[in-house]
Design an enzyme around this catalytic site. Structure first.
Site, mmCIF file in Angstrom:
data_model
loop_
_atom_site.group_PDB
_atom_site.id
_atom_site.type_symbol
_atom_site.label_atom_id
_atom_site.label_comp_id
_atom_site.label_asym_id
_atom_site.label_seq_id
_atom_site.Cartn_x
_atom_site.Cartn_y
_atom_site.Cartn_z
ATOM 1 N NE ARG A 34 1.406 -6.857 -7.435
ATOM 2 C CZ ARG A 34 1.068 -5.795 -7.710
ATOM 3 N NH1 ARG A 34 1.673 -5.269 -8.872
ATOM 4 N NH2 ARG A 34 0.451 -5.089 -6.825
ATOM 5 C CD GLU A 48 -3.064 10.206 -3.187
ATOM 6 O OE1 GLU A 48 -2.668 8.916 -4.012
ATOM 7 O OE2 GLU A 48 -3.000 11.208 -3.893
HETATM 8 P P1 AMP Z 1 4.603 1.788 -1.597
HETATM 9 O O1 AMP Z 1 4.138 1.466 -0.122
HETATM 10 O O2 AMP Z 1 4.053 3.312 -2.217
HETATM 11 O O3 AMP Z 1 6.091 1.808 -1.909
HETATM 12 O O4 AMP Z 1 3.797 0.865 -2.680
HETATM 13 C C1 AMP Z 1 4.384 -0.209 -2.800
HETATM 14 C C2 AMP Z 1 3.158 -1.467 -3.020
HETATM 15 O O5 AMP Z 1 2.238 -1.037 -3.900
HETATM 16 C C3 AMP Z 1 3.903 -2.785 -3.864
HETATM 17 O O6 AMP Z 1 3.422 -3.608 -3.012
HETATM 18 C C4 AMP Z 1 3.462 -2.548 -5.191
HETATM 19 O O7 AMP Z 1 2.912 -3.907 -5.582
HETATM 20 C C5 AMP Z 1 2.282 -1.625 -5.076
HETATM 21 N N1 AMP Z 1 2.425 -0.412 -6.169
HETATM 22 C C6 AMP Z 1 2.328 0.994 -5.745
HETATM 23 N N2 AMP Z 1 2.563 1.620 -6.896
HETATM 24 C C7 AMP Z 1 2.669 0.876 -7.981
HETATM 25 C C8 AMP Z 1 2.506 0.979 -9.237
HETATM 26 N N3 AMP Z 1 2.633 2.320 -9.996
HETATM 27 N N4 AMP Z 1 2.378 -0.223 -10.527
HETATM 28 C C9 AMP Z 1 2.393 -1.311 -9.560
HETATM 29 N N5 AMP Z 1 2.424 -1.861 -8.328
HETATM 30 C C10 AMP Z 1 2.429 -0.579 -7.495
#
Ligand code: AMP
Length: 179
Positions: free
Chosen positions: A62, A99
């Site tokens: 995205r 995780e």
């Molecule tokens: P993070 O690495 O945990 O910051 O996760 C970020 C990536 O995971 C981004 O590219 C988001 O598109 C996706 N992502 C993580 N959690 C969500 C969520 N609750 N809703 C939508 N996309 C998420």
């Protein structure tokens, strides 16, 4: 422009996707809306018009949609960061913790030149794992990360704070409480 459109209202929440307990913040409804798309892209572009950005880096998938539009708006080029094994030329990679387990992202080794001023774009920051790995790729390539911009912040996961702790300027448009 952004003030006239409620970006948060246009984001759809899907409970228990991709697994139980996750509230998936779905931006497809936001980007399908013409005023929503324009407001989002404007709000992520206008702060950087005078920031002397050389290129925009977006994270699969995205981040390609939003980042591509931001790059176009700034009149600059776009560089993709992708999941391992998708880019055709020589790459550098960076692993990060999930995780359960690890994931790896890649960028073309020649995509950023020493001293390039970079804007990083993705749709959402949660734990900041993806953005931290992207920051490492940009910095390892010699790029100067001017700012990281996201449509959505999930502050309870602490990713934006983590990134700020790495001396990254972080800009987000809306946040959602909770996990
Ligand atoms: P993070 O690495 O945990 O910051 O996760 C970020 C990536 O995971 C981004 O590219 C988001 O598109 C996706 N992502 C993580 N959690 C969500 C969520 N609750 N809703 C939508 N996309 C998420």
């Amino acid at each position: 422009m952004a003030g006239l459109v409620d970006i948060k209202e246009l984001i759809r929440t899907i409970p228990d996707y991709p697994k139980a307990g996750i509230l998936f913040r779905d931006i497809t409804t936001l980007i399908a809306d013409p005023t929503g798309l324009r407001a989002t892209v404007d709000a992520l572009t206008l702060p950087y018009v005078s920031a002397h950005i050389d290129l925009v880096v977006g994270i699969e998938a995205r981040g390609f949609i939003i980042g591509g539009a931001v790059a176009y708006g700034l009149g600059k080029g776009f560089v993709p960061i992708r999941k391992k094994g998708k880019l055709p030329a020589r790459t550098i990679d960076q692993a990060y913790d999930l995780e359960y387990g690890v994931d790896t992202i890649e960028m073309h080794a020649d995509a950023i030149r020493e001293g390039d001023r970079v804007l990083l774009v993705d749709d959402l920051i949660a734990t900041g794992g993806t953005a931290t790995a992207a920051t490492a790729l940009i910095r390892r390539s010699g790029g100067h990360l001017v700012s990281a911009a996201f449509v959505v912040d999930l502050p309870d996961f602490g990713g934006a704070e983590k990134l700020r702790g790495l001396d990254v300027d972080v800009h987000t448009l809306v946040d959602f409480e909770g996990h």
